[in-house]
Design an enzyme around this catalytic site. Structure first.
Site, PDB file in Angstrom:
ATOM      1  N   LYS A 137      34.091  42.075  37.576  1.00 37.08           N
ATOM      2  CA  LYS A 137      32.948  41.723  37.733  1.00 37.08           C
ATOM      3  C   LYS A 137      32.751  40.849  38.994  1.00 37.08           C
ATOM      4  O   LYS A 137      33.433  40.056  39.499  1.00 37.08           O
ATOM      5  CB  LYS A 137      32.519  40.711  36.623  1.00 37.08           C
ATOM      6  N   HIS A 165      26.735  42.018  39.887  1.00 35.81           N
ATOM      7  CA  HIS A 165      25.306  41.162  39.730  1.00 35.81           C
ATOM      8  C   HIS A 165      24.803  41.416  41.200  1.00 35.81           C
ATOM      9  O   HIS A 165      25.267  41.054  42.087  1.00 35.81           O
ATOM     10  CB  HIS A 165      25.562  39.770  39.481  1.00 35.81           C
ATOM     11  N   ASP A 288      22.262  39.866  28.341  1.00 31.57           N
ATOM     12  CA  ASP A 288      22.517  38.888  29.332  1.00 31.57           C
ATOM     13  C   ASP A 288      22.408  37.604  28.867  1.00 31.57           C
ATOM     14  O   ASP A 288      21.730  36.436  29.427  1.00 31.57           O
ATOM     15  CB  ASP A 288      21.651  39.089  30.766  1.00 31.57           C
ATOM     16  N   HIS A 292      21.906  27.604  27.957  1.00 33.80           N
ATOM     17  CA  HIS A 292      22.138  26.396  28.690  1.00 33.80           C
ATOM     18  C   HIS A 292      21.580  25.366  27.747  1.00 33.80           C
ATOM     19  O   HIS A 292      20.920  25.633  26.924  1.00 33.80           O
ATOM     20  CB  HIS A 292      21.188  26.422  30.249  1.00 33.80           C
TER      21      HIS A 292
HETATM   22  O1  DOR Z   1      20.072  33.858  34.699  1.00 36.03           O
HETATM   23  C1  DOR Z   1      21.457  34.132  34.801  1.00 36.03           C
HETATM   24  N1  DOR Z   1      22.263  33.197  34.192  1.00 36.03           N
HETATM   25  N2  DOR Z   1      21.754  35.509  35.330  1.00 36.03           N
HETATM   26  C2  DOR Z   1      23.003  35.546  35.608  1.00 36.03           C
HETATM   27  O2  DOR Z   1      23.458  36.340  36.194  1.00 36.03           O
HETATM   28  C3  DOR Z   1      24.008  34.511  35.463  1.00 36.03           C
HETATM   29  C4  DOR Z   1      23.743  33.575  34.157  1.00 36.03           C
HETATM   30  C5  DOR Z   1      24.290  32.368  33.811  1.00 36.03           C
HETATM   31  O3  DOR Z   1      25.590  32.582  33.757  1.00 36.03           O
HETATM   32  O4  DOR Z   1      24.020  31.357  33.467  1.00 36.03           O
HETATM   33 ZN    ZN Z   2      24.143  38.623  36.526  1.00 35.47          ZN
HETATM   34 ZN    ZN Z   3      24.707  37.403  33.356  1.00 41.22          ZN
END
Ligand code: DOR
Ligand code: ZN
Ligand code: ZN
Length: 426
Positions: A137, A165, A288, A292
């Site tokens: 990746k 990405h 995806d 958080h």
């Molecule tokens: O919004 C995102 N959060 N896009 C990503 O590509 C990474 C991901 C993250 O790891 O928080």
């Molecule tokens: Zn990403």
């Molecule tokens: Zn991601």
């Protein structure tokens, strides 16, 4: 185990019949089958292969308070995702053989479902013995500095397919300068900073490398319809439920909870993105899943981290699309089961056929629910889909021949999941 009275969904169509399972594997698919042991009556409902989600952030280790293997894989099971491929931007990152081994050990102790791990790009991978991983990746937006082309070329010399990405960091950095004095409560600033050009520029470079080196490159979470014009025979591409279902007006109302990278597209682009999805030019729908903390997601546009937790709801959201006539169940199976399995060489997954792992989802296409993140098994109890009424639900989930989830009850424990050696053809 015999699963009777199914409407079995594959990418090529739907057929009525039974699925005979011995141990962990499907041994026969057909009508009027007889078998010993447990009988599950699907009652004429649709039965699809378990979802193979090729883009999941588990967070465990330093960010385990956001998500760990137990919570992520519980959300997966409840959401009909029976296999996931983890992304390596963990803290610390999984970008060496040593870290991969440690991660695999943790995953097999804690995961309820089978999983693979994408290896994070680092220049040292060139020195490493070749191992079985779904891909390497590359995060163009954060890892590369300004040397986008040279990093991609180095990665392109590695003996692995790439997953990329696609956001050009040079454009993002320039825009951050311009946006410095913006209103921190204006969440569209996030979309201004990560403008469309950032994606299309990165897609053009990554797809160009794929063509030049004849290397398979998977382009993550595309959001801009014109990105698709750079696809070629060596590229595959993915979209997410949030980019398909939430235009940037939701970014204004949901604020940090809808912050994601790439950002939610303007409504016009959302319409534009559906065209290649329905025309089968998009290979994969992946979550995806990027959990958080709820407090930090409540921050302003400069502080709220990007990422949306989708594992609990991705399949139900897409079943609702089917109920509204936007896609067929056969499309869902193609983009969420068969193609990700094929692209990443995931052994035994994604197909209902003799020899495959008995990972199955019995659907309830009638059931109506409302997205309520308080009910998520993910630790991230927020969602920009909160309150959305959806029709179509996961009824029963079978993992390697075992009823793992039914009517809200789990019947597998952490540690049931196995690590999948996704072996790349030489
Ligand atoms: O919004 C995102 N959060 N896009 C990503 O590509 C990474 C991901 C993250 O790891 O928080
Ligand atoms: Zn990403
Ligand atoms: Zn991601």
């Amino acid at each position: 185990m015999l699963i009777r009275n199914c409407r079995i969904v594959g990418s090529q169509g739907v057929r009525e019949g039974d699925i005979l399972v011995e141990g962990e594997k499907i041994v026969e698919v057909g009508r009027g089958l007889k078998g010993e042991g447990e009988v599950v009556d699907a009652g004429g409902r649709f039965v699809m292969p378990g979802v193979v989600d090729c883009h999941v952030h588990v967070r465990d280790w330093d960010e385990a308070e956001k998500e760990d293997f137990v919570s992520a894989s519980s959300a997966a099971v409840a959401g009909g995702v029976t296999t996931f491929l983890e992304m390596p931007n963990t803290k610390p990152a999984v970008d060496s053989l040593d870290m991969l081994k440690k991660r695999v050990k943790l995953g097999v102790e804690k995961s309820l479902v089978d999983f693979g791990i994408h290896l994070g790009y680092s220049p040292e991978i060139a020195e490493m013995q070749r191992i079985d991983v779904p891909s390497v990746k590359v995060y163009l937006d954060s890892l590369t500095g300004d040397d986008v082309e040279s990093v991609l070329e180095d990665a392109g010399r590695l003996p692995y397919p790439l997953t990329v990405h696609c956001e050009d960091p040079r454009i993002i950095r320039r825009n951050i300068e311009f946006a410095r004095d913006s209103d921190p409560e204006d969440f569209l600033v996030h979309a201004d900073i990560r403008e469309k050009l950032a994606e299309t520029s990165a897609v053009k470079i990554a797809a160009g490398l794929a063509k030049k080196t004849c290397k398979n490159v998977h382009l993550c979470h595309l959001t801009v319809p014109s990105s698709l014009r750079y696809l070629n025979n060596y590229t595959t591409c993915e979209v997410t439920p949030h980019h398909l279902l939430l235009p940037d007006v939701d970014l204004q109302s949901q604020k940090g909870f809808a912050n994601t990278n790439p950002p939610l597209p303007p409504s016009l682009n959302v319409h534009g993105l559906w065209q290649p999805v329905t025309a089968a030019r998009v290979d994969v729908i992946a979550s995806d899943h990027a959990p958080h903390g709820i407090e930090e997601k409540g921050g302003d546009v400069f502080s709220a981290p990007s990422g949306i937790p989708n594992l609990d709801v991705m399949l139900p959201l897409m079943l609702d699309v089917v109920n509204r006539g936007g896609l067929a169940l056969t499309d869902i199976v193609r983009m969420m089961c068969e193609n990700p399995s094929r692209i990443f060489n995931v052994p035994g997954k994604g197909f209902i056929q003799p020899g495959a792992d008995a990972d199955l989802v019995i659907l309830d296409m009638e059931r109506e629910t409302e997205v309520d993140p308080k009910q998520f098994y993910s630790k991230a109890k927020y969602s920009p889909f909160t309150g959305r009424k959806i029709q179509g639900a996961v009824d029963t989930v079978i993992l390697r021949g075992r009823v793992a989830f039914s009517e809200g009850d789990f019947n597998v424990r952490p540690g049931f999941g196995r690590y999948l050696y996704c072996s790349i053809p030489k």
